[in-house]
Design an enzyme around this catalytic site. Sequence first.
Site, mmCIF file in Angstrom:
data_model
loop_
_atom_site.group_PDB
_atom_site.id
_atom_site.type_symbol
_atom_site.label_atom_id
_atom_site.label_comp_id
_atom_site.label_asym_id
_atom_site.label_seq_id
_atom_site.Cartn_x
_atom_site.Cartn_y
_atom_site.Cartn_z
ATOM 1 N N GLU A 88 157.791 -36.798 84.084
ATOM 2 C CA GLU A 88 158.209 -36.001 83.299
ATOM 3 C C GLU A 88 157.583 -34.326 84.345
ATOM 4 O O GLU A 88 158.993 -33.474 83.930
ATOM 5 C CB GLU A 88 157.684 -35.885 81.660
ATOM 6 C CG GLU A 88 157.800 -35.175 80.589
ATOM 7 C CD GLU A 88 156.907 -33.935 80.241
ATOM 8 O OE1 GLU A 88 156.819 -32.659 79.936
ATOM 9 O OE2 GLU A 88 156.382 -34.955 79.209
ATOM 10 N N GLU A 161 151.485 -31.414 90.345
ATOM 11 C CA GLU A 161 151.778 -31.275 89.134
ATOM 12 C C GLU A 161 150.810 -33.269 88.094
ATOM 13 O O GLU A 161 150.343 -32.832 87.212
ATOM 14 C CB GLU A 161 153.284 -32.313 88.068
ATOM 15 C CG GLU A 161 154.334 -31.005 88.951
ATOM 16 C CD GLU A 161 153.630 -29.219 87.904
ATOM 17 O OE1 GLU A 161 153.260 -29.665 86.698
ATOM 18 O OE2 GLU A 161 153.601 -28.788 88.312
#
Length: 1012
Positions: A88, A161
């Site tokens: 995501e 991330e």
Amino acid sequence: MLQNAAKSAARKAVTELSQLPKPGDKLHGFTLLRAKHVPELELTALHLQHDKTGAEHLHIARDDSNNVFSIGFKTNPPDDTGVPHILEHTTLCGSEKYPIRDPFFKMLPRTLSNFMNAFTASDHTFYPFATTNAQDFKNLMSVYLDATLRPLLKQSDFTQEGWRIGPENPQAMLAAGSHAKPEDRKLVFKGVVYNEMKGQMSDAGYLFYIRFQDHIFPDINNSGGDPQKITDLTYKQLKEFHAEHYHPSNAKVFTYGDMPLADHLKEIDAQLGAFEKIRGDVAIHRPIDLSSGPREVRLVGPVDPLVDLNKQFKTSISWVLGDTTDVVESFSLALISALLSDGYGSPLYKGLIDTGLGTDWSPNTGYDSSGRLGIFSIGLTGVQESDVPKLKEEVQKILRTARDKGFERSKIDGYLHQMELGLKHKTANFGMSLLHRLKPKWFTGVDPFDSLAWNETLAAFETEYAKGGYLEKLMDKYLLNDNTLTFTMTPSANFGEDLVKEEEARLSKKISEAISSAGGEEKARAAFEERELGLLAEQGKSNTEDLSCLPSVHVQDIPRQKEPVALRDETTDRVKIQWREAPTNGLTYFRAVNTLENLPDELRNLIPLFTDAIMRLGTKDLTMEQLEDLIKLKTGGISVGYHSTSQPTDFMQATEGLMFTGMALDRNVPIMFELLRKVVVDTNFDSPEAAQQIRQLLEASADGVVNDIASSGHAFARRAAEAGLTWDAFLKEQVSGLSQVKLITNLASRPESDGLEDVIGKLKTIQQFALAGSLRTAITCDSENAEANRKALSTFVGSLPAQSATFPRREAPKFSRDIKSFYPLPYQVYYGGLALPTVSYTSPQGASLQILSQLLTHKHLHHEIREKGGAYGGGAYSRAIDGIFGFYSYRDPNPLNTIKIMRSAGQWAVDKEWSDRDLEDAKISVFQGVDAPRAVNEEGMGNFLYGVTEEMKQKRREQMLDVTKDQVREVAQKFIVDALEKQSERLVFLGEKREWVDQSWAVKEMEINGSE
């Protein structure tokens, strides 16, 4: 008249079935499967399928300018590495059409959207936005579709991330070169998601819930990711998961609002049409089978240092219920859950919390219908170890008694009345609420058309109920058995220490593997450092790259004039009324403020407890259960709270008082007023049960407070920092900041023998002046109901004490708070805030400060604090009414670096050669909030609550549109650079106390001593 008729016809056309495509019609690569008009929600739903890929599309046509888009994918997690969550994040780091770093965040200041986000749920991931602007909708849909279907998924994005190993402080290491300190070169785990989930795992409530899910739903792994497993995820696995799951054949698309469906489908088909059909992830996982009898699970969790050590157990009992595709049965089970556990008068509350078995409900309590099979849980926090085994027996006894007694029709009617009001209340974000309600069930096979059909569901429920014993039979079917899971979390004083040791061992193992692979320790270290510095260099280009590929709306799209909200002021005996007359669908909304001058600190600090107590104790003639039933049957809710505000013309001056709110159908307004009067004026603080009930409120507030702070730690840090700057900020911190937390935990820790006489005495004093004197009121209603509401208000005010409270005059506040304060709390990451005083709302410089806050957030701080620093969030803010400018960081692993960035941000802004595009972006991002749609009951509230008139708002609007680059630099110099030179700032951080918290910090221990 003709204009209104034309508008009405246009509204009807949006949802009129005859004006919309017919089932079987082909439209831009889609086929309409079916359509349904839902009059009670004023909408028409259309279910389509993409011909080439099989992607599903649900369009909700409704006369609502706040249009919504979402694309979602079924993402059953294969393990606990958090691959859906990390994906995501990484999909939003650049795509084929938008090959720049972080197009999602760089779009934030280029859109007039009022909502943009992405969410990872347990078995699906979705990407929604909302906007009122048609071009903006098209722009964002293009970015979202390209990001999800064609992301670049670079390895550097995965390491940024997701997770990586790297030196703790690469910036300092780079600056020092060969003289870098060992602590800066120390290798640690890093990554935005990794740090986010470390923060989540610090939250005992989240940990309890996620571990419960692990055991009730073993087929579904932790989609967010367990830090202990995140470091097993490889870049290859991430890319494979995307290829398998982020495909149109595995997608569900949702659109909502008044924009033409055909325009949406044309754009969506252009993106989906490049893909061939594959088999999607159709697996719908189910919870464990408990039909063979009871199971028990016991795990360890963290200790809450602010709560009684003897009351730290959390335990729950759960049943697996029926198929949620049966929406009538699922609705009925949700109703049973509410009847059993909602409110102080409910059987389970009275039998479990009133009796002292626990202090509050556990995070999994209630009916969960988000999966294919429903799950009903009842659990407690704040339980003593000796009481853990008692929970199941007590719950089963209460359930049997409730079943035998049956459910009163009036209580059922109360819940149905709340649903009726929910349908009538016109929210500004109806589309987004609808998406959140439909989406999880849609992914588990529940027909969204069934979920939308409110009236049909209610009618079917009434048919079953009329047969007799319906709810009781459902209890027999699902709950009156021992097919249960008992889940308990026991406190461990070593929990945090064990986590640290586990992480150290895992890190050591990973480094050893790297050494072995690289052929030596120095080579491995050099590789880690080279990768980190390479990532740093790549991140450094982020602020200078060409963003011309990104679409944007423009400042010229923002209207210079905003139509003012029509308000009418009236003064009658003892009361001032602000009228907002507008279509409200048969509802009346009420607000009142009783301003209190010179309120003593010892009374102000207890107002939150007072507002809880009056909704708990009952009166001499009505129990709280009876009052709750009346509130549900006759109102949409009443509430009392604390209110304070700075003056818009002088932010150093403030007013404070009590605020009262209520909502009801027009015919029930007199009863709403009477109930409000009753709970405030007639609450019985002298009853024999009062002290015990107040103790329960204190214990419930104190229980899990460390987790509550962590969930919005940056807000607590900011509040504590701001409290040393202005009177209003000081007041707010007293009632909703760390000072309030400390007071409540101290009171909750008093011995059981303490009757709380001093506290109750002060609560009774508050009661005497709460509704006394002159009120300022605001009423929002249809014009035809104004006169009836005026009469009802006059009767209400006439029944209240006329004499205002008077307190001894107090001296002007002196702010001598420490410049740097640190609050030691047991978190694995940090939360911080730095605040500075600025100017009042009406000052022209306020507009420039508002623009500066957006420039710093989007052009500098997000990049430095999140991308480079690894924090989950960070930025600048300017609060116009409060006269405060500040900085914050959230779930921050690198606070020292963040503090340097905050302190140097003003000079960075002064030195920066701002472009016209930079200024344009900042203005657009400010107006996202300024022009966001408002619910009818919010209109005119700026004037009523804060004294900001429509004229003030219009003037500030023009000032913000006209801000220049020179003005931005001037306010950065004056209010940040110069203010820091004068030591005008206040800095606060929360987290684990380490060696960098030296003598220059004032350390504020959150100790408990059992006194006020």
